[in-house]
Enzyme design. Structure first.
Site, PDB file in Angstrom:
ATOM      1  N   ILE A 135       0.835  -1.196   0.000  1.00 47.80           N
ATOM      2  CA  ILE A 135       0.000   0.000   0.000  1.00 47.80           C
ATOM      3  C   ILE A 135       0.871   1.248   0.000  1.00 47.80           C
ATOM      4  O   ILE A 135       1.913   1.305   0.659  1.00 47.80           O
ATOM      5  CB  ILE A 135      -0.969  -0.007   1.204  1.00 47.80           C
ATOM      6  CG1 ILE A 135      -2.039   1.071   1.044  1.00 47.80           C
ATOM      7  CG2 ILE A 135      -0.225   0.144   2.517  1.00 47.80           C
ATOM      8  CD1 ILE A 135      -3.194   0.927   2.003  1.00 47.80           C
ATOM      9  N   ASP A 195      -4.486  -6.407   7.230  1.00 51.71           N
ATOM     10  CA  ASP A 195      -5.937  -6.334   7.360  1.00 51.71           C
ATOM     11  C   ASP A 195      -6.714  -6.461   6.052  1.00 51.71           C
ATOM     12  O   ASP A 195      -7.935  -6.280   6.038  1.00 51.71           O
ATOM     13  CB  ASP A 195      -6.349  -5.033   8.056  1.00 51.71           C
ATOM     14  CG  ASP A 195      -5.813  -3.783   7.358  1.00 51.71           C
ATOM     15  OD1 ASP A 195      -5.208  -3.919   6.283  1.00 51.71           O
ATOM     16  OD2 ASP A 195      -5.985  -2.682   7.913  1.00 51.71           O
ATOM     17  N   GLU A 255       3.392  -6.026   7.060  1.00 53.19           N
ATOM     18  CA  GLU A 255       2.639  -5.069   7.867  1.00 53.19           C
ATOM     19  C   GLU A 255       3.159  -4.914   9.296  1.00 53.19           C
ATOM     20  O   GLU A 255       3.141  -3.810   9.850  1.00 53.19           O
ATOM     21  CB  GLU A 255       1.155  -5.457   7.897  1.00 53.19           C
ATOM     22  CG  GLU A 255       0.409  -5.153   6.615  1.00 53.19           C
ATOM     23  CD  GLU A 255       0.549  -6.229   5.561  1.00 53.19           C
ATOM     24  OE1 GLU A 255      -0.138  -6.149   4.526  1.00 53.19           O
ATOM     25  OE2 GLU A 255       1.367  -7.161   5.759  1.00 53.19           O
ATOM     26  N   ASP A 258      -1.694  -9.711   0.044  1.00 51.39           N
ATOM     27  CA  ASP A 258      -3.149  -9.726   0.208  1.00 51.39           C
ATOM     28  C   ASP A 258      -3.831 -10.066  -1.121  1.00 51.39           C
ATOM     29  O   ASP A 258      -4.752 -10.886  -1.172  1.00 51.39           O
ATOM     30  CB  ASP A 258      -3.652  -8.351   0.675  1.00 51.39           C
ATOM     31  CG  ASP A 258      -3.308  -8.048   2.120  1.00 51.39           C
ATOM     32  OD1 ASP A 258      -3.571  -8.896   2.989  1.00 51.39           O
ATOM     33  OD2 ASP A 258      -2.793  -6.947   2.387  1.00 51.39           O
ATOM     34  N   GLY A 306       0.407  -5.461   0.841  1.00 52.16           N
ATOM     35  CA  GLY A 306      -0.835  -5.511   0.087  1.00 52.16           C
ATOM     36  C   GLY A 306      -0.757  -6.379  -1.156  1.00 52.16           C
ATOM     37  O   GLY A 306      -1.774  -6.910  -1.609  1.00 52.16           O
TER      38      GLY A 306
END
Length: 273
Positions: free
Chosen positions: A69, A154, A146, A126, A123
């Site tokens: 991110i 998350d 993270e 993810d 991310g």
């Protein structure tokens, strides 16, 4: 075809049912901006609804798949106001929006294949854990990063990765945030195959995607749907779900075509979905 700020959709062969979806911020190592979380589900939905698309290959333009991110996006959603309760509610709402953007990969009926080269961090992990099949190059590297940013992953890694590589391996990777290689990713079961170069991966993934794209689209989308749904069901519930699914799908013309093409020793020809 619609233009995006953070993505690029390419159909390399006009006669192919395989479409390429590229993360397209190469100068920023394909970091995930706020625009990405709006555009990604929109692009996947458009590909899902396009009858000419049977398989989607997800990769990154430039030298890396995704560096995670964009820190500017992270800081923009965590900037505090004087009302801590309202700040917390806004942050939660944004996190839920980001989660939905990643889950859009699973909501897409068409198979999504991740082709990873270079960095796949935070991310990026993810995103690939939501994909249906994953491949990488020898030079690819991964990190559930993270924890090093003082946050808990998350966007889905902690929920999806254990079912892919196991609880113990996920715990170790998530708590340490350590970098691991493409070959280790293969050993863990995160990727199905490691290719020597990006060109070899692109060719190998294209061949797999074309093979899947030649199959009955009802059978392919059904297989994806049943496998995803079965994660949350008991064995008996999963069997009941697939029985119900097939009771509605087995009566299609695809079954007749599959049987007749097999008996006639020819390639089957299925209608688009």
């Amino acid at each position: 075809m619609e233009k995006y700020k953070t993505l690029e959709i390419v159909q390399q062969n006009p006669n192919s049912p395989v479409f390429n979806l590229h993360l397209n911020r190469p100068s920023l190592l394909n970091a995930l901006s706020l625009d990405f979380f709006t555009e990604f589900p929109k692009a996947l939905s458009s590909l899902d609804q396009n009858p000419n698309v049977a398989v989607i290959v997800l990769s990154g333009n430039g030298h890396h798949f995704c560096s995670g991110i964009d820190l500017k996006a992270l800081s923009s959603i965590t900037s505090e106001s004087s009302d801590h309760g309202r700040t917390a509610e806004r942050v939660r709402r944004e996190i839920k929006r980001f989660q939905e953007a990643v889950t859009a990969v699973e909501r897409c009926r068409k198979p999504v294949i991740a082709a990873v080269h270079g960095a796949c961090i935070g991310g990026g992990v993810d995103i690939i854990t939501a994909c249906d099949i994953r491949y990488c190059t020898e030079r690819a590297f991964f990190s559930v990063k993270e924890v090093d940013l003082a946050i808990t992953a998350d966007l889905g890694t902690l929920q999806r990765l254990p079912s892919i590589i196991g609880h113990g391996s996920t715990m170790e990777l998530a708590l340490t945030g350590r970098r691991f290689s493409g070959s280790e990713a293969k050993e863990l079961g995160l990727v199905s195959k490691v290719f020597s170069t990006k060109d070899a991966m692109d060719e190998g993934v294209r061949a797999v995607a074309e093979e899947i794209g030649a199959k009955s689209p009802l059978a392919v989308t059904g297989t994806k749907a049943v496998l995803l749904r079965s994660r949350d069901l008991t064995l008996d519930q999963g069997l009941d779900y697939v029985a119900t699914w097939n009771s509605g799908m087995l009566l299609s013309d695809d079954l007749v075509e599959a049987i007749s093409s097999y008996s006639q020793k020819r390639r089957p020809s299925f209608s688009k979905l």
